[in-house]
Scaffold this active site. Structure first.
Site, PDB file in Angstrom:
ATOM      1  N   PRO A  82       1.108   1.808   5.005  1.00 23.97           N
ATOM      2  CA  PRO A  82       0.882   2.944   4.110  1.00 23.97           C
ATOM      3  C   PRO A  82       0.909   4.275   4.862  1.00 23.97           C
ATOM      4  CG  PRO A  82      -1.223   1.997   4.689  1.00 23.97           C
ATOM      5  CD  PRO A  82      -0.183   1.260   5.509  1.00 23.97           C
ATOM      6  N   TRP A  83       0.435   5.332   4.202  1.00 25.77           N
ATOM      7  CA  TRP A  83       0.596   6.677   4.741  1.00 25.77           C
ATOM      8  C   TRP A  83      -0.677   7.272   5.314  1.00 25.77           C
ATOM      9  CZ3 TRP A  83      -2.981   9.146   1.813  1.00 25.77           C
ATOM     10  CH2 TRP A  83      -3.200   8.670   0.522  1.00 25.77           C
ATOM     11  N   LYS A  95       8.550  -0.990   8.103  1.00 22.34           N
ATOM     12  CA  LYS A  95       8.833  -0.038   7.022  1.00 22.34           C
ATOM     13  C   LYS A  95       7.635   0.887   6.832  1.00 22.34           C
ATOM     14  CE  LYS A  95       8.424   0.534   2.670  1.00 22.34           C
ATOM     15  NZ  LYS A  95       8.240   2.005   2.644  1.00 22.34           N
ATOM     16  N   PRO A  96       7.778   2.130   7.306  1.00 22.50           N
ATOM     17  CA  PRO A  96       6.716   3.113   7.087  1.00 22.50           C
ATOM     18  C   PRO A  96       6.655   3.521   5.612  1.00 22.50           C
ATOM     19  CG  PRO A  96       8.199   3.775   8.877  1.00 22.50           C
ATOM     20  CD  PRO A  96       8.862   2.657   8.132  1.00 22.50           C
ATOM     21  N   SER A  97       5.604   4.257   5.278  1.00 22.73           N
ATOM     22  CA  SER A  97       5.474   4.755   3.908  1.00 22.73           C
ATOM     23  C   SER A  97       6.467   5.890   3.660  1.00 22.73           C
ATOM     24  CB  SER A  97       4.055   5.271   3.687  1.00 22.73           C
ATOM     25  OG  SER A  97       4.004   6.031   2.501  1.00 22.73           O
ATOM     26  N   SER A 139      -1.970  -1.072  -0.916  1.00 23.62           N
ATOM     27  CA  SER A 139      -2.806  -1.227  -2.111  1.00 23.62           C
ATOM     28  C   SER A 139      -2.850  -2.688  -2.568  1.00 23.62           C
ATOM     29  CB  SER A 139      -2.224  -0.370  -3.235  1.00 23.62           C
ATOM     30  OG  SER A 139      -0.929  -0.842  -3.549  1.00 23.62           O
ATOM     31  N   GLU A 185      -3.828  -6.358   4.501  1.00 19.52           N
ATOM     32  CA  GLU A 185      -4.940  -5.423   4.712  1.00 19.52           C
ATOM     33  C   GLU A 185      -4.940  -4.508   3.498  1.00 19.52           C
ATOM     34  OE1 GLU A 185      -7.084  -5.521   7.048  1.00 19.52           O
ATOM     35  OE2 GLU A 185      -6.149  -6.739   8.598  1.00 19.52           O
ATOM     36  N   LEU A 186      -5.928  -4.704   2.609  1.00 18.29           N
ATOM     37  CA  LEU A 186      -5.847  -4.038   1.298  1.00 18.29           C
ATOM     38  C   LEU A 186      -6.970  -3.022   1.120  1.00 18.29           C
ATOM     39  CD1 LEU A 186      -4.886  -7.261  -0.690  1.00 18.29           C
ATOM     40  CD2 LEU A 186      -3.367  -5.571   0.340  1.00 18.29           C
ATOM     41  N   CYS A 195      -9.164   3.233   3.662  1.00 19.03           N
ATOM     42  CA  CYS A 195      -9.505   1.948   3.044  1.00 19.03           C
ATOM     43  C   CYS A 195     -10.986   1.674   3.253  1.00 19.03           C
ATOM     44  CB  CYS A 195      -8.663   0.837   3.657  1.00 19.03           C
ATOM     45  SG  CYS A 195      -8.709   0.836   5.450  1.00 19.03           S
ATOM     46  N   GLU A 253     -11.434   1.644  -6.323  1.00 15.45           N
ATOM     47  CA  GLU A 253     -11.095   2.444  -5.143  1.00 15.45           C
ATOM     48  C   GLU A 253     -10.445   3.750  -5.611  1.00 15.45           C
ATOM     49  OE1 GLU A 253      -7.692   1.311  -2.612  1.00 15.45           O
ATOM     50  OE2 GLU A 253      -9.037   1.601  -0.899  1.00 15.45           O
ATOM     51  N   TRP A 307     -10.460  -6.050  12.656  1.00 17.23           N
ATOM     52  CA  TRP A 307     -10.340  -5.227  11.456  1.00 17.23           C
ATOM     53  C   TRP A 307      -9.756  -6.069  10.338  1.00 17.23           C
ATOM     54  CZ3 TRP A 307     -12.352  -0.688  10.365  1.00 17.23           C
ATOM     55  CH2 TRP A 307     -11.980  -0.080   9.159  1.00 17.23           C
ATOM     56  N   LYS A 319     -12.880 -11.176   0.463  1.00 16.49           N
ATOM     57  CA  LYS A 319     -12.624 -11.049  -0.981  1.00 16.49           C
ATOM     58  C   LYS A 319     -11.318 -10.289  -1.248  1.00 16.49           C
ATOM     59  CE  LYS A 319     -16.955  -9.475  -1.762  1.00 16.49           C
ATOM     60  NZ  LYS A 319     -18.133  -9.062  -2.536  1.00 16.49           N
TER      61      LYS A 319
HETATM   62  P1  NAD Z   1       1.009   1.177  -1.391  1.00 16.69           P
HETATM   63  O1  NAD Z   1       0.655  -0.247  -1.627  1.00 16.69           O
HETATM   64  O2  NAD Z   1       1.463   1.987  -2.524  1.00 16.69           O
HETATM   65  O3  NAD Z   1       2.187   1.257  -0.301  1.00 16.69           O
HETATM   66  C1  NAD Z   1       2.099   0.613   0.956  1.00 16.69           C
HETATM   67  C2  NAD Z   1       3.491   0.326   1.457  1.00 16.69           C
HETATM   68  O4  NAD Z   1       4.122  -0.631   0.592  1.00 16.69           O
HETATM   69  C3  NAD Z   1       4.414   1.540   1.476  1.00 16.69           C
HETATM   70  O5  NAD Z   1       5.207   1.488   2.641  1.00 16.69           O
HETATM   71  C4  NAD Z   1       5.261   1.344   0.229  1.00 16.69           C
HETATM   72  O6  NAD Z   1       6.530   1.968   0.282  1.00 16.69           O
HETATM   73  C5  NAD Z   1       5.410  -0.162   0.220  1.00 16.69           C
HETATM   74  N1  NAD Z   1       5.759  -0.738  -1.095  1.00 16.69           N
HETATM   75  C6  NAD Z   1       5.629  -0.157  -2.325  1.00 16.69           C
HETATM   76  N2  NAD Z   1       6.039  -1.035  -3.284  1.00 16.69           N
HETATM   77  C7  NAD Z   1       6.425  -2.164  -2.651  1.00 16.69           C
HETATM   78  C8  NAD Z   1       6.914  -3.427  -3.081  1.00 16.69           C
HETATM   79  N3  NAD Z   1       7.107  -3.703  -4.381  1.00 16.69           N
HETATM   80  N4  NAD Z   1       7.168  -4.378  -2.141  1.00 16.69           N
HETATM   81  C9  NAD Z   1       6.952  -4.138  -0.834  1.00 16.69           C
HETATM   82  N5  NAD Z   1       6.503  -2.944  -0.358  1.00 16.69           N
HETATM   83  C10 NAD Z   1       6.233  -1.977  -1.252  1.00 16.69           C
HETATM   84  O7  NAD Z   1      -0.240   1.820  -0.658  1.00 16.69           O
HETATM   85  P2  NAD Z   1      -0.439   3.324  -0.190  1.00 16.69           P
HETATM   86  O8  NAD Z   1      -0.700   4.178  -1.382  1.00 16.69           O
HETATM   87  O9  NAD Z   1       0.666   3.693   0.732  1.00 16.69           O
HETATM   88  O10 NAD Z   1      -1.778   3.189   0.688  1.00 16.69           O
HETATM   89  C11 NAD Z   1      -3.058   3.227   0.143  1.00 16.69           C
HETATM   90  C12 NAD Z   1      -3.655   1.836   0.067  1.00 16.69           C
HETATM   91  O11 NAD Z   1      -3.627   1.209   1.343  1.00 16.69           O
HETATM   92  C13 NAD Z   1      -5.121   1.883  -0.330  1.00 16.69           C
HETATM   93  O12 NAD Z   1      -5.386   0.890  -1.291  1.00 16.69           O
HETATM   94  C14 NAD Z   1      -5.844   1.567   0.971  1.00 16.69           C
HETATM   95  O13 NAD Z   1      -7.122   1.007   0.810  1.00 16.69           O
HETATM   96  C15 NAD Z   1      -4.889   0.624   1.627  1.00 16.69           C
HETATM   97  N6  NAD Z   1      -5.111   0.582   3.074  1.00 16.69           N
HETATM   98  C16 NAD Z   1      -5.730  -0.517   3.601  1.00 16.69           C
HETATM   99  C17 NAD Z   1      -6.013  -0.578   4.963  1.00 16.69           C
HETATM  100  C18 NAD Z   1      -6.721  -1.751   5.571  1.00 16.69           C
HETATM  101  O14 NAD Z   1      -6.722  -1.869   6.787  1.00 16.69           O
HETATM  102  N7  NAD Z   1      -7.325  -2.624   4.792  1.00 16.69           N
HETATM  103  C19 NAD Z   1      -5.635   0.488   5.794  1.00 16.69           C
HETATM  104  C20 NAD Z   1      -5.000   1.584   5.229  1.00 16.69           C
HETATM  105  C21 NAD Z   1      -4.749   1.622   3.858  1.00 16.69           C
END
Ligand code: NAD
Length: 476
Positions: free
Chosen positions: A149-150, A174-176, A227, A248-249, A282, A379, A445, A449
């Protein structure tokens, strides 16, 4: 227009149909654009990783460690550019951007050390039965897809890349699409170090590119941070291929403050847990559980501390908190402000977007939030703190654990025995006691659940990219 995909050791232009705007959230304006990778470029990246695998996994671990140390050094050499880019594209205050970079550097250094220790982990297994010998080999899982993610782009990528490369895996990252420039540093460093072509590939893009990678049948594993909604899609594609996945969600973590705490100290920990990275963590401790005996003293001081945070453009002002990183996130947080108004929540601080250019919101505190409020259970991913009071330790544990998430928690108490006891009772992956959220590469990390599957960092982070093989020989 930026050339931004690193495939088989070459920088190439995106051939996908999506144009990605890279924004400065403090101005709400784009400052760069790039074309997403096409599905066939994702194929090329996976193919490059596959053909690089046999040679890379056969390198001796000390050679891989040398590359990892090179990554750490080269990140340090790019310090100013990377700090500035995180400030500009993420909206991070300078000190936070510096800490992210230092975290990434420490991660590469740590996994270099673990790579050097790898040969000693391949060892003889003592058997009770006579007539046989057995030995263990820790082998790389193979070609891995890494989707991130970003919110902490340098860090989340380092937590995956460094152990994967240490283990001998080849990768497609694949970065965000929100922060597609920052991780290009990893490709540039790979170039500078002469990392063999195909060991590290980077494809940028939106959901289509992510789905092309996570559905790809050329991967041996996928590691995803993001997410829950996308995580469940990623898990579905992994299950369709019976392929391992690390997830990691999200989180909705509690900070529990007992009434024996120093009020000012507790306020500092609470504010850090919700305002760092503008709450886009997160691990944000967005549910405050405060004991009855301290609540009346603490809440006004917490309100003042949140109202006194300096919010502004990190590139032009000295700030404690920057903007939200994307317009989508800003709109999402604003929608929770609207929900809070509809639900009639009591707002002690903030509760609105800032009336200025860019994607700013005010640090926010709601009190006496009902347990079934969406603001208590979902969240939000912004600087929005919800508080409830509790009477007993048992009640605090029950309320903290009453969540579909289980990422982290913080416990604040002068009674260390109690703090340790509560830490043990919380259903989460990581607990801080009387601390800000200090993360060390040696500790794990990950969550329980709905917060995910698997662990990153520490030796567990390396194991996630290893497969255990035993070789048993009959002596007769
Ligand atoms: P996101 O799920 O929207 O995107 C994450 C990544 O998945 C991006 O690179 C995006 O382009 C890609 N993606 C989007 N649709 C996809 C698909 N259908 N198939 C495969 N990849 C796809 O999340 P976000 O908005 O970038 O990040 C925020 C979320 O990340 C929050 O829920 C946060 O809690 C979570 N997060 C968790 C941790 C952790 O360590 N648990 C750390 C950082 C962020």
């Amino acid at each position: 227009m930026t050339t931004s995909h690193y495939i088989a050791g070459h920088w190439v232009e995106g051939q996908g149909s999506d144009c990605i705007s890279v924004n400065d959230p403090a101005l709400g304006q784009p400052f760069a654009e790039l074309m997403a990778a096409s599905v066939s470029q994702v194929d090329q990246a996976v193919a490059a990783a596959r053909s690089a695998l046999p040679a890379w996994k056969s390198t001796c671990a000390s050679e891989r460690a040398a590359f990892l140390r090179g990554f750490a050094e080269q990140l340090g050499q790019r310090r100013e550019a990377l700090v500035t880019l995180q400030m500009r594209n993420n909206g991070k205050p300078r000190h936070e951007a510096e800490i992210d970079l230092d975290d990434a550097i420490a991660t590469f250094g740590y996994y270099a050390e673990l790579a050097e220790q790898l040969p000693s982990k391949n060892c003889t297994v003592p058997l009770a039965a006579p007539g046989f010998t057995a030995r263990t080999r820790l082998e790389p899982v193979g070609v891995v897809g890494l989707i991130v993610p970003w919110n902490f782009p340098l860090v989340t990528s380092a937590w995956k890349l460094a152990p994967a490369l240490a283990a001998g895996c080849t990768v497609v990252l694949k970065p965000s699409e929100v922060t597609p420039l920052i991780e290009q540093a990893y490709g540039q460093i790979a170039d500078a170090l002469g990392l063999p072509a195909g060991v590290l590939n980077i494809v940028n893009g939106k959901a289509e590119t992510g789905a092309a990678l996570s559905n790809h049948n050329g991967l041996d594993k996928l590691s995803f941070t993001g997410s829950n909604s996308v995580g469940s899609q990623v898990m579905r594609s992994a299950s369709a291929q019976c392929r391992p996945v690390t997830l990691e969600l999200g989180g909705k973590s509690a900070i529990v403050v007992f009434d024996d705490c120093d009020v000012d100290q507790a306020v500092e920990w609470i504010v850090a847990g919700i305002s760092w990275n503008a709450g886009q963590m997160c691990s944000a401790t967005s549910r405050l559980l405060v004991q009855d005996g301290i609540a009346d003293a603490l809440l006004p001081r917490l309100q003042a501390a949140l109202e006194n945070l300096r919010v502004g453009n990190p590139l032009t002002e000295e700030v404690d908190m920057g903007p939200l990183t994307s317009q989508a996130q800003w709109l999402k947080v604003a929608s929770y402000f609207a929900t809070a108004r509809e639900e009639g929540l009591q707002c002690l601080a903030g509760g609105h977007a800032l009336d200025r250019e860019g994607w700013f919101v005010s640090p926010t505190l709601y009190t006496d939030v009902p347990k079934d409020s969406r603001l208590w259970t979902e969240e939000i991913f912004g600087p929005v703190l919800c508080a409830r009071r509790f009477a007993s330790e048992e009640q605090a544990i029950a309320e903290a654990n009453d969540s579909r998430f289980g990422l982290v928690a913080t416990v604040c108490s002068a009674d260390l025995e109690r703090a340790e006891r509560v830490a043990d009772a919380l259903d989460v992956g990581h607990v801080w006691i009387n601390s800000v959220q200090a993360v060390f590469v040696e500790t794990s990390w990950g969550g329980t659940k709905g917060s995910g599957i698997g662990r990153e960092l520490g030796p567990w982070g390396l194991s996630a990219y290893q497969s255990v093989k035993h070789v048993t020989r009959c002596l007769g």
